[in-house]
Design a protein around this motif. Structure first.
Motif, short mmCIF file in Angstrom:
data_model
loop_
_atom_site.label_atom_id
_atom_site.label_comp_id
_atom_site.label_asym_id
_atom_site.label_seq_id
_atom_site.Cartn_x
_atom_site.Cartn_y
_atom_site.Cartn_z
N GLY A 112 9.15 -0.12 30.93
CA GLY A 112 8.80 -0.36 29.53
C GLY A 112 7.62 -1.31 29.43
O GLY A 112 6.48 -0.92 29.68
N PRO A 113 7.87 -2.58 29.09
CA PRO A 113 6.77 -3.52 28.82
C PRO A 113 6.15 -4.14 30.06
O PRO A 113 5.10 -4.78 29.96
N GLY A 114 6.77 -3.97 31.24
CA GLY A 114 6.27 -4.64 32.45
C GLY A 114 5.14 -3.89 33.10
O GLY A 114 5.19 -3.59 34.31
N ALA A 291 1.66 -9.71 21.77
CA ALA A 291 2.84 -10.53 21.48
C ALA A 291 4.12 -9.70 21.59
O ALA A 291 5.15 -10.18 22.09
N PHE A 292 4.06 -8.46 21.11
CA PHE A 292 5.22 -7.58 21.19
C PHE A 292 5.64 -7.38 22.64
O PHE A 292 6.83 -7.51 22.97
N ASN A 293 4.68 -7.05 23.51
CA ASN A 293 5.02 -6.78 24.91
C ASN A 293 5.45 -8.03 25.65
O ASN A 293 6.34 -7.97 26.51
N ILE A 294 4.82 -9.16 25.37
CA ILE A 294 5.24 -10.41 26.02
C ILE A 294 6.69 -10.71 25.68
O ILE A 294 7.50 -11.04 26.56
N GLY A 315 14.72 -4.61 25.40
CA GLY A 315 13.82 -5.14 26.42
C GLY A 315 12.84 -4.13 26.96
O GLY A 315 11.75 -4.50 27.40
N VAL A 316 13.18 -2.84 26.95
CA VAL A 316 12.29 -1.82 27.51
C VAL A 316 11.30 -1.27 26.48
O VAL A 316 10.50 -0.39 26.79
N GLN A 317 11.35 -1.77 25.25
CA GLN A 317 10.39 -1.32 24.24
C GLN A 317 8.98 -1.81 24.60
O GLN A 317 8.82 -2.83 25.26
#
Length: 428
Positions: A112-114, A291-294, A315-317
Protein backbone atom coordinates in the motif's frame (compact mmCIF):
# COMPACT_ATOMS: atom_id res chain seq x y z
CA UNK A 1 17.60 22.95 87.44
CA UNK A 2 16.24 26.22 86.00
CA UNK A 3 14.73 26.56 82.56
CA UNK A 4 17.63 28.77 81.41
CA UNK A 5 20.12 26.04 82.32
CA UNK A 6 18.05 23.47 80.46
CA UNK A 7 18.12 25.67 77.40
CA UNK A 8 21.90 26.05 77.53
CA UNK A 9 22.45 22.30 77.87
CA UNK A 10 20.13 21.59 74.91
CA UNK A 11 21.94 24.13 72.75
CA UNK A 12 25.32 22.62 73.65
CA UNK A 13 24.13 19.09 72.81
CA UNK A 14 22.77 20.14 69.43
CA UNK A 15 26.01 21.92 68.57
CA UNK A 16 28.13 18.92 69.56
CA UNK A 17 25.97 16.58 67.48
CA UNK A 18 26.23 18.81 64.43
CA UNK A 19 30.00 19.05 64.77
CA UNK A 20 30.30 15.29 65.14
CA UNK A 21 28.19 14.71 62.03
CA UNK A 22 30.30 17.13 60.01
CA UNK A 23 33.51 15.39 61.08
CA UNK A 24 32.04 12.01 60.17
CA UNK A 25 31.08 13.20 56.69
CA UNK A 26 34.57 14.65 56.12
CA UNK A 27 36.22 11.41 57.23
CA UNK A 28 33.97 9.35 54.97
CA UNK A 29 34.81 11.53 51.95
CA UNK A 30 38.54 11.25 52.65
CA UNK A 31 38.24 7.46 52.87
CA UNK A 32 36.27 7.17 49.61
CA UNK A 33 38.75 9.35 47.74
CA UNK A 34 41.57 6.93 48.54
CA UNK A 35 39.97 3.75 47.13
CA UNK A 36 38.13 2.49 44.07
CA UNK A 37 34.35 2.29 44.40
CA UNK A 38 33.31 -1.30 44.83
CA UNK A 39 30.37 -2.73 42.94
CA UNK A 40 28.72 -6.08 43.07
CA UNK A 41 29.67 -7.04 39.51
CA UNK A 42 27.94 -10.40 39.78
CA UNK A 43 24.70 -8.61 40.63
CA UNK A 44 25.22 -6.09 37.83
CA UNK A 45 25.82 -8.82 35.26
CA UNK A 46 22.46 -10.33 36.14
CA UNK A 47 20.63 -7.09 35.35
CA UNK A 48 18.74 -7.67 32.12
CA UNK A 49 19.26 -4.17 30.77
CA UNK A 50 23.08 -3.91 31.06
CA UNK A 51 25.59 -6.05 29.21
CA UNK A 52 29.22 -6.00 30.39
CA UNK A 53 31.77 -6.88 27.73
CA UNK A 54 34.61 -9.06 29.05
CA UNK A 55 37.12 -6.45 28.00
CA UNK A 56 35.63 -3.92 30.38
CA UNK A 57 34.52 -6.01 33.36
CA UNK A 58 36.44 -6.15 36.61
CA UNK A 59 37.13 -3.98 39.68
CA UNK A 60 38.32 -1.05 37.58
CA UNK A 61 34.87 -0.50 36.12
CA UNK A 62 33.81 3.08 36.77
CA UNK A 63 30.17 4.03 37.09
CA UNK A 64 30.71 7.28 35.22
CA UNK A 65 32.44 5.51 32.28
CA UNK A 66 29.15 4.71 30.56
CA UNK A 67 30.89 4.17 27.20
CA UNK A 68 32.14 0.84 28.47
CA UNK A 69 28.65 -0.50 29.11
CA UNK A 70 26.71 -2.23 26.35
CA UNK A 71 22.93 -2.15 26.28
CA UNK A 72 20.69 -4.65 24.47
CA UNK A 73 20.19 -2.29 21.52
CA UNK A 74 23.94 -1.81 20.94
CA UNK A 75 24.09 -4.70 18.46
CA UNK A 76 26.65 -3.22 16.11
CA UNK A 77 29.05 -2.22 18.89
CA UNK A 78 28.80 -5.70 20.39
CA UNK A 79 29.65 -7.18 17.00
CA UNK A 80 32.59 -4.80 16.55
CA UNK A 81 34.07 -5.89 19.87
CA UNK A 82 33.40 -9.56 19.13
CA UNK A 83 35.23 -9.32 15.82
CA UNK A 84 38.11 -7.42 17.43
CA UNK A 85 38.71 -10.31 19.84
CA UNK A 86 38.58 -12.97 17.10
CA UNK A 87 40.99 -11.58 14.55
CA UNK A 88 43.12 -14.73 14.62
CA UNK A 89 40.27 -17.11 13.82
CA UNK A 90 40.49 -18.58 10.32
CA UNK A 91 37.39 -18.96 8.17
CA UNK A 92 37.54 -22.66 7.39
CA UNK A 93 34.71 -22.54 4.87
CA UNK A 94 36.02 -19.72 2.68
CA UNK A 95 37.41 -21.99 -0.04
CA UNK A 96 35.83 -21.69 -3.53
CA UNK A 97 33.10 -24.19 -4.39
CA UNK A 98 32.30 -26.05 -7.61
CA UNK A 99 28.50 -26.02 -7.39
CA UNK A 100 25.80 -24.45 -5.21
CA UNK A 101 22.00 -24.44 -4.99
CA UNK A 102 20.24 -21.43 -3.45
CA UNK A 103 16.60 -21.16 -2.41
CA UNK A 104 14.90 -17.72 -2.49
CA UNK A 105 11.35 -16.57 -1.57
CA UNK A 106 8.86 -14.48 -3.49
CA UNK A 107 8.07 -11.05 -2.05
CA UNK A 108 5.18 -8.59 -2.01
CA UNK A 109 6.37 -4.99 -2.06
CA UNK A 110 4.85 -1.62 -1.09
CA UNK A 111 1.98 -3.07 0.99
CA UNK A 112 0.00 0.00 0.00
CA UNK A 113 1.68 3.21 1.19
CA UNK A 114 5.21 1.81 1.66
CA UNK A 115 6.28 2.69 -1.87
CA UNK A 116 9.79 1.35 -2.60
CA UNK A 117 10.54 0.86 1.12
CA UNK A 118 8.27 -1.83 2.61
CA UNK A 119 8.03 -5.50 1.62
CA UNK A 120 7.04 -8.93 2.90
CA UNK A 121 8.44 -12.39 2.15
CA UNK A 122 6.02 -14.94 0.69
CA UNK A 123 6.18 -18.70 1.27
CA UNK A 124 6.69 -19.39 -2.43
CA UNK A 125 10.20 -20.41 -3.47
CA UNK A 126 12.46 -20.68 -6.49
CA UNK A 127 15.76 -22.55 -6.65
CA UNK A 128 18.93 -21.69 -8.53
CA UNK A 129 21.80 -24.11 -9.14
CA UNK A 130 25.06 -22.66 -10.43
CA UNK A 131 27.92 -24.91 -11.50
CA UNK A 132 31.38 -24.24 -12.84
CA UNK A 133 31.42 -25.27 -16.49
CA UNK A 134 33.30 -25.08 -19.79
CA UNK A 135 30.35 -23.39 -21.51
CA UNK A 136 27.89 -20.66 -20.48
CA UNK A 137 24.27 -21.81 -20.31
CA UNK A 138 20.98 -20.84 -18.67
CA UNK A 139 18.22 -23.42 -18.44
CA UNK A 140 14.89 -23.00 -16.69
CA UNK A 141 11.73 -24.83 -15.75
CA UNK A 142 8.51 -23.66 -14.14
CA UNK A 143 6.92 -20.19 -14.06
CA UNK A 144 8.42 -17.79 -16.57
CA UNK A 145 10.83 -20.35 -17.99
CA UNK A 146 10.06 -19.26 -21.53
CA UNK A 147 9.96 -15.51 -20.91
CA UNK A 148 13.13 -15.07 -18.86
CA UNK A 149 16.27 -14.03 -20.81
CA UNK A 150 18.85 -16.74 -21.40
CA UNK A 151 21.86 -14.44 -21.86
CA UNK A 152 24.06 -12.41 -19.50
CA UNK A 153 21.35 -9.76 -19.06
CA UNK A 154 19.52 -12.23 -16.80
CA UNK A 155 19.52 -10.94 -13.20
CA UNK A 156 20.89 -14.29 -12.05
CA UNK A 157 24.09 -13.57 -13.98
CA UNK A 158 24.11 -9.90 -12.97
CA UNK A 159 23.94 -10.85 -9.29
CA UNK A 160 26.57 -13.56 -9.63
CA UNK A 161 28.94 -11.19 -11.42
CA UNK A 162 28.47 -8.59 -8.67
CA UNK A 163 29.42 -11.20 -6.06
CA UNK A 164 32.65 -12.10 -7.85
CA UNK A 165 33.46 -8.39 -8.23
CA UNK A 166 32.97 -7.98 -4.47
CA UNK A 167 35.41 -10.88 -4.00
CA UNK A 168 37.92 -9.24 -6.34
CA UNK A 169 37.80 -12.20 -8.72
CA UNK A 170 36.83 -12.56 -12.39
CA UNK A 171 33.52 -14.24 -13.15
CA UNK A 172 34.25 -17.80 -14.36
CA UNK A 173 32.25 -19.65 -16.99
CA UNK A 174 29.14 -20.97 -15.26
CA UNK A 175 26.02 -22.98 -15.96
CA UNK A 176 22.74 -21.75 -14.41
CA UNK A 177 19.64 -23.86 -13.87
CA UNK A 178 16.46 -22.35 -12.41
CA UNK A 179 13.44 -24.10 -10.96
CA UNK A 180 11.04 -21.15 -10.88
CA UNK A 181 7.95 -21.21 -8.69
CA UNK A 182 7.66 -17.43 -8.47
CA UNK A 183 5.34 -16.10 -11.19
CA UNK A 184 7.35 -14.03 -13.66
CA UNK A 185 6.59 -10.27 -13.84
CA UNK A 186 3.44 -10.51 -11.71
CA UNK A 187 4.38 -8.21 -8.82
CA UNK A 188 5.85 -10.96 -6.63
CA UNK A 189 9.52 -10.00 -6.76
CA UNK A 190 10.83 -12.44 -9.38
CA UNK A 191 13.61 -10.04 -10.42
CA UNK A 192 14.72 -9.39 -6.83
CA UNK A 193 14.71 -13.12 -6.11
CA UNK A 194 16.96 -13.64 -9.14
CA UNK A 195 19.35 -10.87 -8.05
CA UNK A 196 19.74 -12.20 -4.51
CA UNK A 197 20.00 -15.83 -5.66
CA UNK A 198 22.79 -14.86 -8.07
CA UNK A 199 24.68 -12.89 -5.41
CA UNK A 200 24.49 -15.64 -2.78
CA UNK A 201 25.47 -18.31 -5.29
CA UNK A 202 28.37 -16.19 -6.52
CA UNK A 203 29.67 -15.56 -3.01
CA UNK A 204 29.66 -19.28 -2.21
CA UNK A 205 31.37 -20.22 -5.48
CA UNK A 206 33.98 -17.49 -4.98
CA UNK A 207 34.59 -18.51 -1.37
CA UNK A 208 33.92 -14.96 -0.21
CA UNK A 209 32.06 -13.70 2.86
CA UNK A 210 30.55 -10.24 3.37
CA UNK A 211 30.18 -8.17 6.56
CA UNK A 212 26.62 -7.75 7.81
CA UNK A 213 26.67 -5.79 11.06
CA UNK A 214 27.14 -2.09 10.52
CA UNK A 215 27.20 -2.35 6.73
CA UNK A 216 24.72 -4.95 5.40
CA UNK A 217 27.04 -5.43 2.43
CA UNK A 218 24.80 -8.00 0.72
CA UNK A 219 21.88 -5.58 0.90
CA UNK A 220 24.05 -2.81 -0.60
CA UNK A 221 24.88 -4.95 -3.62
CA UNK A 222 21.31 -6.16 -4.16
CA UNK A 223 19.62 -2.78 -3.63
CA UNK A 224 22.28 -1.15 -5.80
CA UNK A 225 21.22 -3.40 -8.68
CA UNK A 226 17.47 -3.18 -8.01
CA UNK A 227 17.45 0.51 -7.07
CA UNK A 228 15.38 0.12 -3.89
CA UNK A 229 15.20 -2.27 -0.91
CA UNK A 230 11.49 -3.15 -0.68
CA UNK A 231 11.85 -6.52 -2.43
CA UNK A 232 15.50 -7.47 -1.98
CA UNK A 233 15.45 -6.93 1.81
CA UNK A 234 12.74 -9.55 2.50
CA UNK A 235 14.37 -11.89 -0.04
CA UNK A 236 17.59 -11.68 2.00
CA UNK A 237 16.17 -11.65 5.53
CA UNK A 238 12.59 -12.91 5.28
CA UNK A 239 9.61 -11.51 7.19
CA UNK A 240 8.41 -7.92 6.83
CA UNK A 241 11.23 -5.49 6.10
CA UNK A 242 11.30 -1.69 6.19
CA UNK A 243 14.22 -0.20 4.26
CA UNK A 244 15.62 3.29 3.81
CA UNK A 245 18.77 4.98 2.48
CA UNK A 246 20.43 7.02 5.20
CA UNK A 247 22.45 9.15 2.79
CA UNK A 248 25.40 6.79 2.98
CA UNK A 249 24.02 3.26 2.67
CA UNK A 250 20.86 1.20 2.57
CA UNK A 251 19.45 0.13 5.94
CA UNK A 252 16.63 -2.23 6.81
CA UNK A 253 14.79 -3.31 9.94
CA UNK A 254 12.36 -6.16 10.56
CA UNK A 255 8.75 -5.23 11.33
CA UNK A 256 6.92 -7.72 13.59
CA UNK A 257 4.50 -10.03 11.79
CA UNK A 258 1.32 -10.95 13.67
CA UNK A 259 0.78 -14.66 14.20
CA UNK A 260 -1.81 -16.49 12.12
CA UNK A 261 -1.58 -14.28 9.02
CA UNK A 262 -2.20 -15.89 5.64
CA UNK A 263 -1.64 -14.49 2.17
CA UNK A 264 -4.42 -14.89 -0.36
CA UNK A 265 -3.38 -13.65 -3.80
CA UNK A 266 -5.04 -13.47 -7.17
CA UNK A 267 -2.40 -13.74 -9.89
CA UNK A 268 -3.64 -12.71 -13.35
CA UNK A 269 -2.44 -14.57 -16.42
CA UNK A 270 -0.96 -11.46 -18.02
CA UNK A 271 2.43 -9.88 -17.34
CA UNK A 272 2.75 -6.53 -15.61
CA UNK A 273 5.91 -4.66 -16.59
CA UNK A 274 7.37 -2.51 -13.84
CA UNK A 275 8.36 0.12 -16.40
CA UNK A 276 4.74 0.43 -17.57
CA UNK A 277 3.46 0.55 -13.98
CA UNK A 278 5.91 3.33 -13.09
CA UNK A 279 5.13 5.15 -16.30
CA UNK A 280 1.55 5.95 -15.21
CA UNK A 281 2.71 7.68 -12.01
CA UNK A 282 2.89 11.44 -11.74
CA UNK A 283 6.37 12.99 -11.36
CA UNK A 284 5.19 15.02 -8.35
CA UNK A 285 2.63 14.63 -5.57
CA UNK A 286 0.73 17.19 -3.52
CA UNK A 287 1.33 17.96 0.14
CA UNK A 288 -2.04 16.37 0.89
CA UNK A 289 -1.05 13.14 -0.85
CA UNK A 290 2.30 13.07 0.94
CA UNK A 291 0.64 13.59 4.32
CA UNK A 292 -1.91 10.88 3.53
CA UNK A 293 0.77 8.30 2.71
CA UNK A 294 3.01 9.23 5.63
CA UNK A 295 0.11 8.75 8.02
CA UNK A 296 -0.99 5.48 6.43
CA UNK A 297 2.53 4.01 6.38
CA UNK A 298 2.97 4.85 10.07
CA UNK A 299 -0.48 3.44 10.83
CA UNK A 300 0.35 0.24 8.94
CA UNK A 301 3.60 -0.37 10.82
CA UNK A 302 1.90 0.42 14.14
CA UNK A 303 -0.91 -2.02 13.35
CA UNK A 304 1.63 -4.78 12.64
CA UNK A 305 3.66 -3.99 15.76
CA UNK A 306 0.59 -3.92 18.01
CA UNK A 307 -1.19 -6.92 16.41
CA UNK A 308 -4.16 -4.70 15.69
CA UNK A 309 -5.38 -6.53 12.61
CA UNK A 310 -8.58 -4.46 12.38
CA UNK A 311 -6.50 -1.42 11.48
CA UNK A 312 -4.58 -3.04 8.63
CA UNK A 313 -7.25 -2.08 6.07
CA UNK A 314 -6.63 1.57 6.87
CA UNK A 315 -2.87 1.15 6.95
CA UNK A 316 -2.64 -0.19 3.38
CA UNK A 317 -4.50 2.77 1.87
CA UNK A 318 -2.46 4.87 -0.52
CA UNK A 319 -2.57 7.84 -2.89
CA UNK A 320 0.84 7.61 -4.54
CA UNK A 321 0.52 4.64 -6.88
CA UNK A 322 -2.52 2.40 -6.36
CA UNK A 323 -5.18 4.90 -7.60
CA UNK A 324 -3.13 5.68 -10.72
CA UNK A 325 -2.42 2.05 -11.54
CA UNK A 326 -5.96 1.01 -10.73
CA UNK A 327 -7.50 3.58 -13.03
CA UNK A 328 -5.13 3.11 -15.97
CA UNK A 329 -3.83 -0.48 -15.82
CA UNK A 330 -5.84 -2.68 -13.49
CA UNK A 331 -9.55 -1.80 -13.52
CA UNK A 332 -10.33 -4.74 -11.26
CA UNK A 333 -7.98 -3.58 -8.46
CA UNK A 334 -10.27 -1.63 -6.14
CA UNK A 335 -13.36 -3.78 -6.70
CA UNK A 336 -11.24 -6.83 -5.79
CA UNK A 337 -9.83 -5.09 -2.71
CA UNK A 338 -13.36 -4.22 -1.61
CA UNK A 339 -14.61 -7.76 -2.27
CA UNK A 340 -11.73 -9.30 -0.28
CA UNK A 341 -12.25 -7.03 2.71
CA UNK A 342 -16.00 -7.53 2.71
CA UNK A 343 -15.39 -11.30 2.72
CA UNK A 344 -13.27 -11.00 5.87
CA UNK A 345 -9.75 -10.08 4.79
CA UNK A 346 -7.79 -7.89 7.19
CA UNK A 347 -6.65 -5.86 4.19
CA UNK A 348 -5.87 -6.08 0.48
CA UNK A 349 -3.55 -4.15 -1.81
CA UNK A 350 -1.73 -4.18 -5.14
CA UNK A 351 1.34 -6.40 -4.79
CA UNK A 352 4.40 -4.54 -6.01
CA UNK A 353 3.76 -2.98 -9.42
CA UNK A 354 0.99 -5.53 -10.11
CA UNK A 355 -0.94 -7.13 -11.56
CA UNK A 356 -1.30 -9.45 -8.51
CA UNK A 357 -3.72 -8.41 -5.77
CA UNK A 358 -2.68 -9.52 -2.28
CA UNK A 359 -5.05 -10.03 0.66
CA UNK A 360 -4.01 -10.78 4.23
CA UNK A 361 -6.29 -12.92 6.39
CA UNK A 362 -6.12 -14.07 10.01
CA UNK A 363 -7.01 -17.05 12.16
CA UNK A 364 -4.53 -19.65 10.94
CA UNK A 365 -3.14 -21.91 13.65
CA UNK A 366 -0.67 -24.67 12.89
CA UNK A 367 -1.21 -26.57 9.67
CA UNK A 368 -4.42 -25.21 8.12
CA UNK A 369 -5.39 -28.64 6.78
CA UNK A 370 -5.73 -29.84 10.35
CA UNK A 371 -7.83 -26.81 11.34
CA UNK A 372 -11.54 -26.14 10.87
CA UNK A 373 -12.06 -23.80 7.93
CA UNK A 374 -14.67 -21.72 9.73
CA UNK A 375 -11.98 -20.54 12.16
CA UNK A 376 -10.29 -18.78 9.24
CA UNK A 377 -11.41 -16.47 6.43
CA UNK A 378 -9.00 -17.44 3.63
CA UNK A 379 -11.50 -19.60 1.68
CA UNK A 380 -14.24 -16.96 1.73
CA UNK A 381 -11.77 -14.27 0.68
CA UNK A 382 -10.39 -16.48 -2.11
CA UNK A 383 -13.88 -17.14 -3.51
CA UNK A 384 -14.72 -13.43 -3.40
CA UNK A 385 -11.55 -12.53 -5.30
CA UNK A 386 -12.16 -15.23 -7.91
CA UNK A 387 -15.72 -14.01 -8.46
CA UNK A 388 -14.50 -10.43 -8.88
CA UNK A 389 -11.96 -11.56 -11.47
CA UNK A 390 -14.71 -13.39 -13.38
CA UNK A 391 -16.88 -10.27 -13.31
CA UNK A 392 -14.06 -8.36 -15.02
CA UNK A 393 -13.21 -11.20 -17.41
CA UNK A 394 -9.73 -11.64 -15.92
CA UNK A 395 -8.18 -15.13 -16.08
CA UNK A 396 -5.66 -16.14 -13.46
CA UNK A 397 -5.03 -18.34 -10.46
CA UNK A 398 -5.73 -17.99 -6.77
CA UNK A 399 -2.95 -18.96 -4.37
CA UNK A 400 -3.16 -19.26 -0.58
CA UNK A 401 0.12 -19.31 1.34
CA UNK A 402 1.85 -17.73 4.34
CA UNK A 403 4.30 -15.05 5.36
CA UNK A 404 7.74 -16.62 5.67
CA UNK A 405 10.23 -15.40 8.27
CA UNK A 406 13.31 -16.86 6.58
CA UNK A 407 15.05 -15.44 3.52
CA UNK A 408 17.51 -16.79 0.97
CA UNK A 409 19.59 -19.78 2.00
CA UNK A 410 22.01 -22.29 0.57
CA UNK A 411 20.48 -25.78 0.44
CA UNK A 412 23.22 -27.70 -1.38
CA UNK A 413 26.90 -27.14 -2.08
CA UNK A 414 29.82 -29.11 -3.48
CA UNK A 415 32.16 -29.64 -1.76
CA UNK A 416 29.93 -29.44 1.33
CA UNK A 417 30.39 -27.12 4.31
CA UNK A 418 29.57 -29.90 6.78
CA UNK A 419 32.40 -32.00 8.10
CA UNK A 420 32.69 -35.04 10.32
CA UNK A 421 32.71 -32.90 13.47
CA UNK A 422 30.35 -30.07 12.52
CA UNK A 423 27.10 -30.64 10.64
CA UNK A 424 25.04 -27.79 9.22
CA UNK A 425 21.33 -27.87 8.51
CA UNK A 426 20.38 -30.31 5.76
CA UNK A 427 23.98 -31.53 5.91
CA UNK A 428 25.04 -28.94 3.34
Amino acid sequence: MSSSQDSKLLTTAIGAAAAGAALAVMALKMTESKKEPEYDLHRMSRRSFIMNDDEFSGPSLKRQDSGNLLFPHNHEEKMRRRIATRYQIEDENSAPRDSVTVRVPATSANMGPGYDCLGIAVDLWSELTVTRSDTFEITAEGDGAVEMPKDESNYLVVGCRAAFEAAGKPLPTLKYHVVSRIPYARGLGSSSAAIVAGIVAGLVLAGHRLPCWGSEALLQIAAGIEGHPDNVAPVIYGGIQLGIHNGTRWMTERVPCPAGLQMVMFIPDFIGKTSDARGVLKPTITREEAAFNIGRAAFLVHSLCSNNLDNLKYGVQDKMHQPQRGSKLYKYLFPMIEAAEEAGACCAYLSGAGPTVMALTSGASGDIFAQREKERTDILVAKAMIQCAKDFGIDGKLLVTNVVTEGARVIKVDPPFSSGEIQFRDNI
